[in-house]
Enzyme design. Sequence first.
Site, mmCIF file in Angstrom:
data_model
loop_
_atom_site.group_PDB
_atom_site.id
_atom_site.type_symbol
_atom_site.label_atom_id
_atom_site.label_comp_id
_atom_site.label_asym_id
_atom_site.label_seq_id
_atom_site.Cartn_x
_atom_site.Cartn_y
_atom_site.Cartn_z
ATOM 1 N N HIS A 76 36.479 38.528 25.816
ATOM 2 C CA HIS A 76 37.408 39.885 25.314
ATOM 3 C C HIS A 76 38.512 39.972 26.352
ATOM 4 C CE1 HIS A 76 36.119 42.781 28.515
ATOM 5 N NE2 HIS A 76 34.858 41.849 28.597
ATOM 6 N N ASP A 78 40.466 42.987 26.379
ATOM 7 C CA ASP A 78 40.513 44.366 27.288
ATOM 8 C C ASP A 78 39.917 44.479 28.568
ATOM 9 O OD1 ASP A 78 37.975 44.292 25.777
ATOM 10 O OD2 ASP A 78 38.242 46.281 25.993
ATOM 11 N N ASP A 136 36.701 40.697 34.562
ATOM 12 C CA ASP A 136 36.235 40.978 33.393
ATOM 13 C C ASP A 136 36.959 41.396 32.219
ATOM 14 O OD1 ASP A 136 34.297 41.861 31.519
ATOM 15 O OD2 ASP A 136 33.677 43.767 32.630
ATOM 16 N N GLU A 170 36.267 45.382 23.706
ATOM 17 C CA GLU A 170 34.895 45.292 23.956
ATOM 18 C C GLU A 170 34.526 46.150 25.011
ATOM 19 O OE1 GLU A 170 31.474 43.647 26.516
ATOM 20 O OE2 GLU A 170 33.426 44.267 26.998
ATOM 21 N N GLU A 171 35.239 46.721 25.838
ATOM 22 C CA GLU A 171 34.779 47.511 26.955
ATOM 23 C C GLU A 171 34.377 49.078 26.266
ATOM 24 O OE1 GLU A 171 34.104 46.972 29.817
ATOM 25 O OE2 GLU A 171 35.093 45.328 30.283
ATOM 26 N N ASP A 193 31.370 35.645 29.510
ATOM 27 C CA ASP A 193 31.663 37.263 30.196
ATOM 28 C C ASP A 193 30.402 37.748 31.002
ATOM 29 O OD1 ASP A 193 32.643 39.700 30.328
ATOM 30 O OD2 ASP A 193 31.836 40.455 28.367
ATOM 31 N N HIS A 375 34.866 46.110 36.673
ATOM 32 C CA HIS A 375 35.075 47.823 36.780
ATOM 33 C C HIS A 375 35.575 48.603 37.946
ATOM 34 C CE1 HIS A 375 32.751 47.680 32.446
ATOM 35 N NE2 HIS A 375 33.480 46.875 32.982
#
Length: 401
Positions: A76, A78, A136, A170-171, A193, A375
């Site tokens: 992903h 994003d 990520d 995705e997030e 991922d 994150h």
Amino acid sequence: MTLQERFLRYVKINTNSDENGQGCPSAACEWELARLLADEMRAMGVSNVRLDAHAYVYGEIPANCEHAPAIGLIAHMDTVSAVPTGPVHPRCLVYSGGELNVGNGVVMKPEEFECLKRHVGHELIVTDGTTLLGGDDKAGIAEIMTLCETLLTHPDLKHGKICVGFTPDEEIGEGADDFDIKGFGADFAYTVDGGGVGEYECENFNASSALVEVKGFNIHPGSAKDKMRNASKIAMEFNAMLPAAECPEHTEGREGFYHLCGMQGDESGAVLQYILRDHDAAKLETKEALMLAAEAFLNQKYGAGTVRVTLKDSYRNMREVIDRYPEVTKRALDAIRSAGDEPKIVPIRGGTDGARLSWEGLPCPNLPTGGYNGHGLMEYVSVPEMEKCVQVLLHLVTVRS
């Protein structure tokens, strides 16, 4: 372009998705990386490259041998928006042990971040401590793109059709919303991922969210006796009815949690936002039932309509699907061993696009990227582990004679 150069190029592009955004992609900034990836794929010779109206990027490398499965690789684009996302200023350094001073007062200590202990002597990529890194999942993107270039420049490596897909959003749990499974063309796929090298993830949380809305009654505090219903305090009372130890900061492994991830309010009204997680579907249902029981109790105490709980399913544990395809797991474990590591099967304390895609007909477990502490401001990637992850992908898709 090297793997490291690709990664550094990608993370400098801000791609945070927006859970309050309308449409797909949820944030216009995601288009920049989508267009760049489509252009790069065309330039290196990937076939049937397409960028659709929702910023999904697809491409294929045709098979050069018979009777091999069509394997999908997905990552992903994003990044999460809960912490500052840009501009990202990535820094490369060799970690020599001890405390790692990222910058801006951000310090990682090995006793708190045990992953550092196995990266002594590794070249790491970190930020300056003001933003997340974006490993990520831009580490996964860089690894897939490096694999594509390797296959295209080494036609002697035999493989079936390779299907590549890069997703937005995705997030915020929407990465699979508009994914074209049929057009993608894979027999099965893997999201790239994950975390540490050697890990294989084929199960994830069952997930739902809860919106708790509290309606109060405000009046001047000087004359509030027996009249005021303070919505903020009732919201605090609701939260106190949930098990204090069942939260992210006190759980690990397959232990589920209630996570309060947003709150606002005053005397007249308040809102609490939760995500609920558990690998066991029945235990997640128990968590949802407790939220509804708290709603009923407070409505009985303060009056009907004071508290309203709205539950929404997010995704389910892919394990129930992946267990039906043992050959998909065997291929991944064999690839990890062939790259020189003993595989470790670990549960995902989260979810991926692969969870939803698995339930929608495309078996899709998760492979590592060499990224850590996603994150947050302490996010980093290990360059040697990223290189090892490319080797895993190479063993995964090539046909051994």
